[in-house]
Design an enzyme around this catalytic site. Structure first.
Site, PDB file in Angstrom:
ATOM      1  N   ASP A 258       0.832  -1.200   0.000  1.00 38.74           N
ATOM      2  CA  ASP A 258       0.000   0.000   0.000  1.00 38.74           C
ATOM      3  C   ASP A 258       0.876   1.263   0.000  1.00 38.74           C
ATOM      4  OD1 ASP A 258      -2.389   1.446   0.199  1.00 38.74           O
ATOM      5  OD2 ASP A 258      -2.388   1.389   2.390  1.00 38.74           O
TER       6      ASP A 258
ATOM      7  N   ASP B  95       2.603   5.446  -5.456  1.00 38.59           N
ATOM      8  CA  ASP B  95       1.883   6.695  -5.217  1.00 38.59           C
ATOM      9  C   ASP B  95       2.819   7.885  -5.386  1.00 38.59           C
ATOM     10  OD1 ASP B  95       0.401   8.829  -4.429  1.00 38.59           O
ATOM     11  OD2 ASP B  95       0.017   8.132  -2.389  1.00 38.59           O
TER      12      ASP B  95
HETATM   13 ZN   LIG Z   1      -4.431   5.202   0.884  1.00 45.75          ZN
END
Ligand SMILES: [Zn+2]
Length: 288
Positions: free
Chosen positions: A80, A102
């Protein structure tokens, strides 16, 4: 069975349900999310953030992978919020089957370049990749007024199409009004379902919702019908787990984890079950 995120989410996309991605940071929580998913016949994403991995310790990955292999439901082990290309390499080394990169806080071209590099490498060894465009808010629970739902930049549809085309990501986290963390009581979160519809019409790949704790159930339910196929759940299960644990610990004579943890896990499972049902994922393991 352990599979990658692309295979897991393709079925969810075809059948209009969402797979919960439960963030876990210890073995008791991991065991709990496996058990409840198996009990309900729901596919599962075990999500581990780099900070959680630092706490968990990489040696625990062998056990989690082993548990996924012998699970009766399809499982993806997902990294994640990988923050860099190098951090995704760690995920590959640890045995993850899916990774998020990300770079949503960097300029568009930088986000595209790093994501493309991650996709090329991850795909070469069988991992699927989730990218992010737009920024999901971060709730500042320390803020005076508690309202600092800082700076949600909604996903731009044209940019999203270009980003997916140029990077080759398998799924995309979209910013449609959720925020990480828990909302203060007086803040009413609201999802831009119109924007979600617009994105899905142009981009029929699995879409991902982060910061899904605390949004009203009916909005989350609608977002699933409109094309969200993975929803991250972290705060909600952790709050249930630790709230119950604090109650149990009121009995100060307790010392054995075996006497303390089972009730906390049961409380966590109850919330996990609500999410699985809300996302329409119960029984969907049969589709794989
Ligand atoms: Zn998140």
């Amino acid at each position: 069975m352990l599979i990658n995120g692309r295979e897991l989410l393709a079925v969810a996309n075809e059948n209009s349900f969402a797979v919960p991605a439960f963030n876990i940071s210890d073995w008791a929580m991991a065991k709990g999310v496996f058990e409840i998913s198996e009990q309900l016949g729901a596919p599962l994403i075990v999500a581990i953030h780099p900070d959680e991995m630092a706490h968990l310790g990489r040696d625990a990955m062998a056990a989690i992978i082993q548990r996924a292999y012998r699970s009766s439901v399809p499982v993806t082990i997902h990294w994640d919020h990988g923050g860099s290309y190098e951090q995704v390499l760690e995920a590959i080394q640890y045995g993850f089957t899916s990774a998020m990169i990300d770079k949503s806080m960097t300029p568009f071209e930088d986000n595209v370049a790093v994501t493309r590099r991650v996709v090329d490498t991850a795909h070469a060894v069988g991992l699927s990749v989730e990218g992010e465009l737009g920024t999901i808010g971060k709730l500042d629970e320390q803020a005076e007024d508690g309202v600092a739902v800082s700076d949600i930049t909604f996903t731009d549809v044209d940019e999203a199409v270009e980003y997916v085309d140029r990077t080759g990501v398998d799924s995309l986290a979209v910013a449609i009004g959720t925020a990480h963390g828990l909302y203060p009581k007086h803040v009413k979160p609201e999802l831009r379902l119109d924007l979600l519809q617009e994105i899905k019409a142009r981009l029929p790949i699995p879409l991902v919702l982060h910061g899904g704790s605390g949004n009203p159930d009916d909005e989350i339910g609608q977002s699933v019908k409109l094309g969200i196929n993975k929803i991250n759940i972290s705060s909600d299960i952790k709050v249930a787990y630790h709230d119950r644990m604090r109650e149990v610990l009121a009995d100060t004579t307790l010392r054995e984890p075996l006497a303390i943890q089972p009730e906390a896990i049961a409380a966590m499972k109850q919330v996990a079950q609500q999410k699985i049902e809300l996302f329409d994922a119960a029984g969907k393991a049969d589709l794989y």
